[in-house]
Enzyme design. Structure first.
Site, short mmCIF file in Angstrom:
data_model
loop_
_atom_site.label_atom_id
_atom_site.label_comp_id
_atom_site.label_asym_id
_atom_site.label_seq_id
_atom_site.Cartn_x
_atom_site.Cartn_y
_atom_site.Cartn_z
CE1 TYR A 45 -4.45 0.66 -0.19
CE2 TYR A 45 -4.70 -1.68 1.56
CZ TYR A 45 -5.30 -0.58 -0.03
OH TYR A 45 -6.15 -0.90 0.13
CD GLU A 47 -4.49 5.19 0.41
OE1 GLU A 47 -4.65 6.13 1.10
OE2 GLU A 47 -6.31 4.71 0.25
CG ASP A 216 -7.99 10.24 -24.71
OD1 ASP A 216 -6.89 8.68 -24.95
OD2 ASP A 216 -9.15 9.17 -24.36
CB THR A 242 -4.44 2.94 -22.16
OG1 THR A 242 -4.31 3.13 -23.77
CG2 THR A 242 -5.67 3.43 -21.95
CE LYS A 245 -6.99 1.34 -26.04
NZ LYS A 245 -6.60 2.15 -24.82
NE ARG A 251 -7.27 -4.14 -19.60
CZ ARG A 251 -6.78 -4.33 -20.82
NH1 ARG A 251 -6.24 -5.29 -21.47
NH2 ARG A 251 -7.90 -3.48 -21.10
#
Ligand code: DSN
Length: 408
Positions: A45, A47, A216, A242, A245, A251
């Site tokens: 974790y 954050e 984008d 992203t 691709k 991902r």
């Protein structure tokens, strides 16, 4: 009950090996990316963002690194994941040849777009983007998506041949005064003229009205890296993408922004829209971005463009209608409306599935069928080029698809 998940993973591995993969938004990552993504970092974790001490340590070995944005974690034990996240920020900026701030935490492209909007917009603001039916993306203001509900979305269109109508962008900015103009698409095969859109925005901006410009670049990210598509950096205020691709990473998403927006973007990811970052995925992003800086990657993307053009040209020779009459990038669209009116995109997708050829049905400009049927398909060659395709393989695949469709 037995847990069969590893059986399905093995079966999916076989499917990916056997099938011809033509989904324009997919690719095959390297073993190193898989190693990072499958690592112990999934247990941690973290954050927040890398600490000041970690940034200082990182700069000892990367003196050209300049940090923008937030600093500091909410948990202990983050000394290693801090360095992983800094590596990802460093290599993503290097890959895209930019000194924009880079937030590597978005869990997906949708999360990236959601946070990018939240960083500069308030609910109810107007956004102007490309229509989903004509090649845009769900998160660019579709009424069934958060973007079309939280914001007042208006859309620009494509012309009769399927090219972006830049005159319509200008007209819609004049009419609606959007707070944000979005460029980028998920089914558009031509160069997007970011400089022209910047010029339109600048020519309509005043002391009182100055919209933000967001690109984008999810589909074309790899082409932007190698210069096969013009870069949005230096033109757009915010750039999202992203990683899975043409970039050929895990991902997930990225947000780049002009340095002055860095803190707003960071806050819009954490704490506004996400909690703990996926450090194993961020490690995969760092590995993929490093790979994208190589000559091998440059040659790969060039081959993607050659293969896509060869395949689109072959379909045209075979009597199919390719939207816009060709392609400049890694994908193209076939519109069956005029040449094969009895074929729907869904029927073609289903039939090709039976022959182990995977693609997706897609709406075409002026679509008459529903999005579940469609009158077209989208074809991309990024994944098969990773498997070694050259132009001849792309042409032979077009011939094979034609034979299958003629027997339908
Ligand atoms: N980006 C989409 C695609 O192009 O497949 C899915 O969101």
């Amino acid at each position: 009950m037995e847990n069969n998940v590893f059986t399905y993973i093995e079966e999916e591995g076989k499917r990916q090996e056997k099938n011809i993969e033509l989904i324009a938004s997919e690719n095959f990552v390297s073993e190193d990316v898989k190693k990072a993504v499958g690592s112990c970092l999934t247990n941690k974790y973290a954050e927040g963002y890398p600490s000041k001490a970690s940034i200082e340590k990182f700069c000892l070995t990367h003196p050209d690194y300049v940090h923008y944005g937030k600093t500091g974690r909410y948990y202990g034990g983050c000394e290693n994941v801090d360095m992983v996240e800094l590596e990802a920020m460093y290599w993503c900026r290097k890959a895209f040849h930019t000194d924009y701030h880079c937030n590597v935490q978005p869990h997906s492209g949708s999360q990236a777009n959601s946070a990018a909007f939240a960083s500069v917009l308030t609910p109810g603001d107007t956004i102007l983007a490309m229509n989903l039916e004509q090649g845009g993306h769900l998160t660019h203001g579709s009424p069934v998506n958060f973007s079309g509900n939280i914001y007042n979305a208006v859309h620009y269109t494509v012309d009769d041949r399927g090219f972006i109508d830049y005159g319509d962008i200008e007209a819609k900015i004049k009419e609606f005064h959007p707070a944000l103009v979005v460029a980028g698409a998920s089914a558009y095969s031509r160069v997007i003229d970011f400089a022209r859109i910047r010029g339109i925005i600048d020519s309509l901006s005043t002391d009182e009205y100055k919209p933000y410009f967001m690109v984008d670049m999810a589909h074309i990210a790899g082409l932007v890296i190698t210069g096969e598509h013009p870069t949005p950096f230096g033109l757009a205020d915010i750039v999202t993408t992203t990683c899975h691709k043409t970039l050929r990473g895990p991902r997930g998403g990225l947000i780049f922004s002009r340095p002055e927006l860095a803190k707003k973007v960071d806050s819009a990811i954490f704490p506004y829209s996400q909690g703990g970052p996926l450090l194993h995925i961020i490690a995969g992003k760092a590995v993929a971005a490093r790979e994208a800086c190589t000559e091998e990657y440059r040659a790969y993307i060039h081959q993607v463009v050659l293969n896509t053009r060869a395949m689109a040209d072959r379909f045209i020779e075979l009597g199919y209608e390719v939207v816009t009459g060709g392609t400049d990038n890694h994908l193209f669209m076939i519109d069956f409306t005029r040449t094969h009116p009895n074929l729907s995109g869904k029927a073609v997708q289903d039939e090709l599935d039976k022959h182990f050829i995977t693609l997706n049905k897609n709406c075409v400009p002026n679509e008459k069928r529903s999005p579940m049927q469609t009158s077209g398909v989208r074809i991309g060659t990024a994944a098969m080029t990773t498997k070694g395709w050259k132009e001849q393989d792309a042409v032979e695949c077009a011939d094979r698809i034609d034979r299958i469709l003629r027997s339908m």
